[in-house]
Design a protein around this motif. Structure first.
Motif, PDB file in Angstrom:
ATOM      1  N   ALA A 181      35.556  32.034  30.415  1.00 21.84           N
ATOM      2  CA  ALA A 181      34.592  31.094  31.356  1.00 21.84           C
ATOM      3  C   ALA A 181      35.113  30.726  32.417  1.00 21.84           C
ATOM      4  O   ALA A 181      35.542  29.993  31.221  1.00 21.84           O
ATOM      5  CB  ALA A 181      32.961  30.839  30.726  1.00 21.84           C
ATOM      6  N   PRO A 182      34.932  30.157  33.403  1.00 21.76           N
ATOM      7  CA  PRO A 182      35.211  28.847  34.275  1.00 21.76           C
ATOM      8  C   PRO A 182      34.788  27.801  33.636  1.00 21.76           C
ATOM      9  O   PRO A 182      33.614  27.380  32.661  1.00 21.76           O
ATOM     10  CB  PRO A 182      34.050  28.910  35.151  1.00 21.76           C
ATOM     11  CG  PRO A 182      34.304  30.263  35.807  1.00 21.76           C
ATOM     12  CD  PRO A 182      33.846  31.397  34.247  1.00 21.76           C
ATOM     13  N   ALA A 183      36.030  26.475  32.789  1.00 23.51           N
ATOM     14  CA  ALA A 183      36.140  25.128  32.216  1.00 23.51           C
ATOM     15  C   ALA A 183      35.585  25.405  31.060  1.00 23.51           C
ATOM     16  O   ALA A 183      34.367  24.827  30.710  1.00 23.51           O
ATOM     17  CB  ALA A 183      35.018  24.973  33.840  1.00 23.51           C
ATOM     18  N   PHE A 184      35.325  26.569  30.387  1.00 24.70           N
ATOM     19  CA  PHE A 184      34.647  26.760  28.908  1.00 24.70           C
ATOM     20  C   PHE A 184      32.900  26.835  28.562  1.00 24.70           C
ATOM     21  O   PHE A 184      32.436  25.642  27.875  1.00 24.70           O
ATOM     22  CB  PHE A 184      35.196  25.644  28.434  1.00 24.70           C
ATOM     23  CG  PHE A 184      37.074  26.723  28.556  1.00 24.70           C
ATOM     24  CD1 PHE A 184      37.249  27.086  27.007  1.00 24.70           C
ATOM     25  CD2 PHE A 184      37.666  25.514  28.347  1.00 24.70           C
ATOM     26  CE1 PHE A 184      38.499  27.448  27.075  1.00 24.70           C
ATOM     27  CE2 PHE A 184      38.988  25.857  28.568  1.00 24.70           C
ATOM     28  CZ  PHE A 184      39.911  27.288  27.714  1.00 24.70           C
ATOM     29  N   SER A 232      39.307  39.360  31.619  1.00 18.66           N
ATOM     30  CA  SER A 232      38.101  38.937  32.531  1.00 18.66           C
ATOM     31  C   SER A 232      38.172  37.080  33.163  1.00 18.66           C
ATOM     32  O   SER A 232      37.679  36.945  31.704  1.00 18.66           O
ATOM     33  CB  SER A 232      36.890  39.484  33.095  1.00 18.66           C
ATOM     34  OG  SER A 232      36.621  38.685  33.554  1.00 18.66           O
ATOM     35  N   HIS A 233      38.243  36.715  33.662  1.00 18.67           N
ATOM     36  CA  HIS A 233      37.817  35.268  34.007  1.00 18.67           C
ATOM     37  C   HIS A 233      36.251  34.934  34.888  1.00 18.67           C
ATOM     38  O   HIS A 233      35.947  33.856  35.445  1.00 18.67           O
ATOM     39  CB  HIS A 233      39.050  34.060  34.921  1.00 18.67           C
ATOM     40  CG  HIS A 233      39.026  32.936  34.519  1.00 18.67           C
ATOM     41  ND1 HIS A 233      38.526  32.325  33.250  1.00 18.67           N
ATOM     42  CD2 HIS A 233      39.512  32.176  35.499  1.00 18.67           C
ATOM     43  CE1 HIS A 233      37.930  30.801  33.725  1.00 18.67           C
ATOM     44  NE2 HIS A 233      38.494  30.788  35.322  1.00 18.67           N
ATOM     45  N   GLY A 234      35.511  36.359  34.849  1.00 18.82           N
ATOM     46  CA  GLY A 234      34.461  36.825  35.301  1.00 18.82           C
ATOM     47  C   GLY A 234      34.985  36.216  37.127  1.00 18.82           C
ATOM     48  O   GLY A 234      36.404  36.658  37.565  1.00 18.82           O
ATOM     49  N   GLY A 238      33.676  35.136  40.785  1.00 18.09           N
ATOM     50  CA  GLY A 238      33.685  33.370  40.928  1.00 18.09           C
ATOM     51  C   GLY A 238      34.187  32.310  41.022  1.00 18.09           C
ATOM     52  O   GLY A 238      34.104  31.198  41.416  1.00 18.09           O
ATOM     53  N   HIS A 239      34.499  32.041  39.815  1.00 17.11           N
ATOM     54  CA  HIS A 239      34.748  30.571  39.603  1.00 17.11           C
ATOM     55  C   HIS A 239      33.668  29.865  39.084  1.00 17.11           C
ATOM     56  O   HIS A 239      33.065  28.529  39.673  1.00 17.11           O
ATOM     57  CB  HIS A 239      35.411  30.070  39.816  1.00 17.11           C
ATOM     58  CG  HIS A 239      36.276  29.076  38.719  1.00 17.11           C
ATOM     59  ND1 HIS A 239      36.498  28.207  38.340  1.00 17.11           N
ATOM     60  CD2 HIS A 239      37.130  29.459  37.432  1.00 17.11           C
ATOM     61  CE1 HIS A 239      36.635  27.236  37.466  1.00 17.11           C
ATOM     62  NE2 HIS A 239      38.008  28.688  37.105  1.00 17.11           N
ATOM     63  N   ARG A 240      32.591  30.523  38.683  1.00 17.86           N
ATOM     64  CA  ARG A 240      30.746  30.063  39.288  1.00 17.86           C
ATOM     65  C   ARG A 240      30.351  29.022  37.649  1.00 17.86           C
ATOM     66  O   ARG A 240      30.560  29.794  36.659  1.00 17.86           O
ATOM     67  CB  ARG A 240      29.321  30.357  39.154  1.00 17.86           C
ATOM     68  CG  ARG A 240      30.386  30.967  40.650  1.00 17.86           C
ATOM     69  CD  ARG A 240      30.192  29.927  41.945  1.00 17.86           C
ATOM     70  NE  ARG A 240      30.433  30.265  43.103  1.00 17.86           N
ATOM     71  CZ  ARG A 240      29.830  30.056  44.405  1.00 17.86           C
ATOM     72  NH1 ARG A 240      29.338  28.364  44.702  1.00 17.86           N
ATOM     73  NH2 ARG A 240      30.721  30.468  45.591  1.00 17.86           N
ATOM     74  N   ILE A 244      46.231  33.007  30.340  1.00 19.09           N
ATOM     75  CA  ILE A 244      46.336  32.459  31.356  1.00 19.09           C
ATOM     76  C   ILE A 244      45.682  32.376  32.295  1.00 19.09           C
ATOM     77  O   ILE A 244      44.695  33.720  32.536  1.00 19.09           O
ATOM     78  CB  ILE A 244      48.071  33.190  32.311  1.00 19.09           C
ATOM     79  CG1 ILE A 244      48.994  32.745  31.404  1.00 19.09           C
ATOM     80  CG2 ILE A 244      48.034  32.297  33.624  1.00 19.09           C
ATOM     81  CD1 ILE A 244      49.708  33.504  30.589  1.00 19.09           C
ATOM     82  N   ASP A 245      44.950  31.901  32.962  1.00 20.29           N
ATOM     83  CA  ASP A 245      43.917  31.912  33.259  1.00 20.29           C
ATOM     84  C   ASP A 245      44.593  32.161  35.108  1.00 20.29           C
ATOM     85  O   ASP A 245      44.540  30.465  35.782  1.00 20.29           O
ATOM     86  CB  ASP A 245      42.767  30.908  33.669  1.00 20.29           C
ATOM     87  CG  ASP A 245      42.142  30.497  32.123  1.00 20.29           C
ATOM     88  OD1 ASP A 245      42.215  31.678  31.522  1.00 20.29           O
ATOM     89  OD2 ASP A 245      41.328  29.237  31.640  1.00 20.29           O
ATOM     90  N   VAL A 246      43.957  33.582  35.757  1.00 23.54           N
ATOM     91  CA  VAL A 246      45.000  33.608  36.819  1.00 23.54           C
ATOM     92  C   VAL A 246      43.709  33.046  37.840  1.00 23.54           C
ATOM     93  O   VAL A 246      42.686  33.837  38.341  1.00 23.54           O
ATOM     94  CB  VAL A 246      45.177  34.630  36.509  1.00 23.54           C
ATOM     95  CG1 VAL A 246      46.092  34.854  38.443  1.00 23.54           C
ATOM     96  CG2 VAL A 246      46.298  35.061  36.149  1.00 23.54           C
ATOM     97  N   GLU A 247      43.760  31.825  39.002  1.00 20.65           N
ATOM     98  CA  GLU A 247      43.116  30.924  39.564  1.00 20.65           C
ATOM     99  C   GLU A 247      43.683  30.394  40.597  1.00 20.65           C
ATOM    100  O   GLU A 247      45.064  29.999  40.801  1.00 20.65           O
ATOM    101  CB  GLU A 247      42.154  30.738  39.064  1.00 20.65           C
ATOM    102  CG  GLU A 247      42.893  29.223  38.280  1.00 20.65           C
ATOM    103  CD  GLU A 247      41.418  28.204  36.991  1.00 20.65           C
ATOM    104  OE1 GLU A 247      40.087  29.217  36.135  1.00 20.65           O
ATOM    105  OE2 GLU A 247      41.599  27.511  36.981  1.00 20.65           O
ATOM    106  N   ASP A 248      43.047  29.302  41.624  1.00 19.00           N
ATOM    107  CA  ASP A 248      43.114  29.925  42.322  1.00 19.00           C
ATOM    108  C   ASP A 248      42.972  27.749  42.390  1.00 19.00           C
ATOM    109  O   ASP A 248      41.761  27.338  42.195  1.00 19.00           O
ATOM    110  CB  ASP A 248      42.909  30.076  43.805  1.00 19.00           C
ATOM    111  CG  ASP A 248      43.885  28.597  44.956  1.00 19.00           C
ATOM    112  OD1 ASP A 248      45.234  28.248  45.268  1.00 19.00           O
ATOM    113  OD2 ASP A 248      43.404  28.345  46.247  1.00 19.00           O
TER     114      ASP A 248
HETATM  115 ZN   LIG Z   1      39.476  28.784  35.275  1.00 15.19          ZN
END
Ligand SMILES: [Zn+2]
Length: 297
Positions: free
Chosen positions: A119-122, A79-81, A83-85, A13-17
């Motif tokens: 990584a954000p958006a693979f 970790s998903h990083g 700032g989602h950059r 699960i990528d926990v993000e808004d």
């Molecule tokens: Zn994401």
């Protein structure tokens, strides 16, 4: 329980808004990801499944209690990083600062080493393989950011679709867990999560995991809190182009039911447990080695 249920699959699960991660990374996070993550935690608790949560640093800052709840429920926090950059928008040093910040935040909250990354958006692609060396240098041992099907903005053609040891450009190794994809008519189609999972009928995902398991591989599924929020797009004040609204909203209503079926049909472990259950992982190396550029090194 189906015949192929004994393989070690994992749910991540990528926990993000959604608004901050998908629409505009400069926006503040809304509270929606907290209540939607609770829905996922409830679904997992209902069947006693533990999963891997790749948590965005910004989400951890906003909701440290939620991260502790995830951990206390027996799930793996990674970790998903920060700032989602997207990786290709960062220099190597900016990427390092982003992942180090999120790693420290999550380690302070959980008291455990953070060793897995998505990584954000693979966006680890052939152009950003340098990021794998940064991850190894920062203490990460596994990654789940290489999408095994080429898409418009991410993915690597010919990438292995199973867990493997991946050689970095500098000759180190990191374990790579690609998300599940389905082989049909000599091609692979991405079915293991996100929009694909929302749009395809459940039977496609079931066939995907059955196929991978029959080939002797565990499958990795991914999802997001916003997929448990069918009313989000109707309630947001922020302007979102109608095309994106439509694409991002489709299939949310039936999504939790698909996950419930998946949880009933297959066995799942955390990604670290999935790795630990593998012996003699194959090694893969990409032959092309991108030169340093303005956006990488
Ligand atoms: Zn994401």
């Amino acid at each position: 329980m189906i015949a192929s249920a004994r393989m070690h699959n994992s749910i991540s699960i990528d926990v993000e808004d959604w608004l901050q991660s998908v629409v505009d990374p400069d926006l503040p996070l809304t509270d929606r990801f907290c209540r939607n993550t609770h829905k996922i935690l409830d679904a997992l608790a209902g069947v006693g499944v533990r999963a891997t949560f790749f948590v965005l640093g910004l989400a951890a800052e906003k909701a440290p209690k939620l991260i502790r709840e995830i951990q206390e429920a027996g799930h793996e926090v990674q970790s998903h990083g920060y700032g989602h950059r997207l990786v290709h928008t960062l220099t190597a040093e900016q990427f390092r600062a982003d992942v180090e910040r999120s790693k420290k935040l999550l380690e302070d909250i959980t008291g455990l080493p953070i060793t897995g990354y998505r990584a954000p958006a693979f966006t680890i692609t052939l152009d950003t393989l340098w990021a794998l060396d940064v991850l190894v240098e920062c203490g990460f041992r596994y990654d789940s950011s290489v999408f095994p099907v080429p898409m418009r903005r991410y993915g690597i053609h010919g990438a292995p679709h199973y867990i493997h040891r991946l050689k970095t450009p500098d000759g180190r190794e990191i374990i790579e867990l690609p998300v599940a994809s389905y082989r049909i008519a000599g091609r692979r189609i991405p079915t293991g999560g996100g929009g694909y999972f929302r749009l395809f009928p459940y039977s496609v995902l079931r066939r995907t995991l059955r196929q991978l398991n029959a080939d002797g591989h565990g499958g990795t599924i991914y999802l997001h809190p916003h997929e448990y929020d069918p009313v989000e797009l109707g309630e947001l004040d922020h302007p979102v182009p109608w095309k994106r609204r439509m694409h991002q909203g489709l299939g949310r209503k039936g999504f939790p039911r698909k996950i419930d079926r998946l949880l009933a049909d297959f066995d799942f472990v955390t990604m670290q447990e999935q790795i630990d259950s593998c012996t003699d992982l194959p090694v893969h190396e990409y032959r092309c080695r991108p030169e340093p550029s303005a956006s990488g090194r």
